[in-house]
Enzyme design. Structure first.
Site, short mmCIF file in Angstrom:
data_model
loop_
_atom_site.label_atom_id
_atom_site.label_comp_id
_atom_site.label_asym_id
_atom_site.label_seq_id
_atom_site.Cartn_x
_atom_site.Cartn_y
_atom_site.Cartn_z
N GLY A 54 -16.39 5.06 -4.44
CA GLY A 54 -15.73 5.81 -3.38
C GLY A 54 -15.42 4.98 -2.15
N SER A 90 -13.80 1.78 -8.18
CA SER A 90 -14.85 1.88 -9.20
C SER A 90 -14.39 2.76 -10.35
CB SER A 90 -16.14 2.43 -8.59
OG SER A 90 -15.99 3.79 -8.23
N SER A 91 -13.50 3.73 -10.05
CA SER A 91 -13.04 4.62 -11.12
C SER A 91 -12.22 3.85 -12.16
CB SER A 91 -12.25 5.80 -10.56
OG SER A 91 -11.13 5.38 -9.83
N ASP A 103 -4.44 0.39 -9.79
CA ASP A 103 -5.87 0.10 -9.95
C ASP A 103 -6.21 -0.32 -11.37
OD1 ASP A 103 -5.85 1.02 -7.39
OD2 ASP A 103 -7.01 2.84 -7.77
N GLU A 159 0.83 -1.21 0.00
CA GLU A 159 0.00 0.00 0.00
C GLU A 159 0.86 1.25 0.00
OE1 GLU A 159 -3.11 0.30 -1.18
OE2 GLU A 159 -3.62 -1.20 0.33
N LEU A 191 -12.44 0.68 -3.56
CA LEU A 191 -12.43 -0.58 -4.31
C LEU A 191 -12.27 -0.33 -5.79
CD1 LEU A 191 -15.27 -2.32 -2.26
CD2 LEU A 191 -12.79 -2.49 -1.95
N THR A 195 2.79 2.10 -2.21
CA THR A 195 4.08 1.79 -2.84
C THR A 195 4.05 2.10 -4.33
OG1 THR A 195 3.29 -0.47 -3.04
CG2 THR A 195 4.79 -0.03 -1.21
N ASP A 196 2.85 2.23 -4.91
CA ASP A 196 2.81 2.29 -6.39
C ASP A 196 3.30 3.62 -6.95
OD1 ASP A 196 0.46 3.74 -5.87
OD2 ASP A 196 -0.69 2.75 -7.46
#
Ligand code: ADP
Ligand code: MG
Length: 405
Positions: free
Chosen positions: A143, A148-149, A193, A48, A146, A50-51
């Site tokens: 939001g 959704s975008s 994502d 988390e 998870l 880290t990207d």
């Protein structure tokens, strides 16, 4: 709920969803779509924050998807409609030639920025993509951390890719979608994502090196081990989250600059103590310690997953990740800590916040038999704290983006 029940419910839900999105398309546009494409939301198992440090992440795809019903057009128009109840119901229409980020003419607004941004990014990269009508339906909570975008972007990209015969591979689509989110929508997110939504496969987590986008499918067959991963959506989003995100990013960049490396990923775990000694700023020291230890936790998780007898042992690593995000990176919040503390006290193997933080969702690794008591314990803890009950659902690693019809 048995393993088979979970699978059947998901498949039945998906068939209903496809029929529904085709009907929705007909109602809005008065004709049939050329096809239906699906892209999932994701949770990040570990890795988390880290990207954007060129580091490692290990997400998997949720069974929850965004569906795009799409038909091509020949007149240079893009029309967008979403059936989601939390966005305006009007069709958004824009001429392709006028699509531009910023506040120029032809700019879309609100939710439509995500699919319009994808169209803009495809065209900006020189792909010969024409007009289209798109209608979306989604089961990914918005939001909730998870993604959704990304599901919306990747469903759009995959659909346009096939409808216009562009033949762009999934990784490249993910990169274009991230560019859309960064440059058109204006959200400075990393690549995780979109890559997860585009590239995950069922029964696996995706080990992604965010520096060069190299990736490997890591078997993560929870069901075969009698395990479940519960997603716990706290239903809260704290308003300051985007400003805090920017500050953490800037702090990580300052840390890398002070240490003379391109990104914090270049600080080897074995050299962490000496790196920390070289940093004067206590805040930056904490950020650096989180990123370096988190990358190491991703590697340890992958090593444990390589041996089917040690899958359960990843639990404590998830919990360590949470402590690091709470105490060093300081992106947790009371509701996320409540989920983790309650779950561990009620017998979970491990738990941590997932996604950007300051609300959104946590994940809980547990034996299948513990799912019911854990859910009850979480409900009770939230009620006692005077909070609305969280949304809790078990998630098996599912398929990445694909054509549905
Ligand atoms: P997350 O990605 O964690 O769900 P974001 O804030 O990044 O949260 O993205 C959520 C936004 O994406 C929503 O507020 C909405 O504008 C847009 N969105 C996502 N899915 C859909 C959808 N199916 N229809 C319309 N808008 C959507
Ligand atoms: Mg998002």
């Amino acid at each position: 709920m048995t393993v088979d029940d979970t699978t059947q419910v998901t498949q039945a839900t998906q068939v209903t969803q496809v029929t529904h999105v085709i009907e929705g398309f007909r109602e809005v546009y008065g004709r049939a779509p050329d096809g239906v494409w699906a892209a999932p939301g994701r949770v990040n198992l570990i890795g988390e924050h880290t990207d954007y440090n060129d580091g490692f992440v290990l997400p998997f795809a949720l069974p929850h998807t965004t569906l795009a019903a799409v038909a091509h057009r020949e007149d240079g128009l893009l029309r967008l409609h979403s059936g989601s109840p939390d966005v305006p119901g009007a069709v958004v229409e824009v001429r392709l030639a006028e699509l531009a980020p910023g506040r120029e003419a032809g700019r879309t607004d609100g939710w439509a920025d995500y699919p319009a941004g994808v169209m803009w990014a495809l065209r900006e990269a020189g792909h010969p993509v024409g007009g289209a009508d798109l209608h979306f339906a989604s089961t990914v909570p918005h939001g909730a951390g998870l993604s959704s975008s990304a599901a919306l972007e990747v469903a759009t990209a995959l659909a346009l890719n096939e409808v216009h015969g562009l033949d762009i591979p999934p990784r490249e689509l993910a990169v274009l979608c991230r560019h859309a989110e960064n440059a058109y929508v204006g959200a400075p997110t990393g690549i995780m994502d979109q890559m997860a939504s585009a590239c995950c496969t069922a029964g696996h987590a995706l080990f992604l090196d965010t520096r060069d986008f190299s990736q490997r499918q890591v078997p993560f067959d929870l069901a075969a081990h009698g395990l479940r991963l519960l997603v716990v959506d706290t239903r809260v989003t704290h308003a300051h989250s985007s400003g805090e995100y920017g500050q953490r990013r800037a702090g990580c960049e300052a840390g890398a600059a002070s240490l003379g490396v391109t990104a914090l990923r270049d600080v080897p775990y074995a050299e962490l103590p000496s790196a920390l000694d070289r940093l004067d700023d206590a805040e930056i020291r904490r950020l650096v310690r989180h990123v370096v230890t988190e990358n190491e936790r991703v590697k340890r998780t992958i090593a444990l997953l390589a041996d089917t007898s040690s899958v359960r042992a990843i639990g404590p690593i998830l919990t360590e990740s949470h402590a690091s995000l709470r105490d060093d990176f300081r992106v947790s919040c009371a509701e996320l800590d409540l989920v983790v503390d309650t779950a561990l006290a009620a017998g979970a193997l491990g738990a941590r916040m997932t996604g950007g933080g300051f609300g959104g969702s946590a994940i809980v690794l547990a034996d299948e038999s513990a799912v019911r008591p854990l859910t009850a314990a979480l409900d009770k803890a939230f009620t006692t704290a005077g909070l609305p009950a969280p949304r809790v659902f078990p998630a098996l690693p599912s398929r990445g983006a694909h054509r549905m019809a």
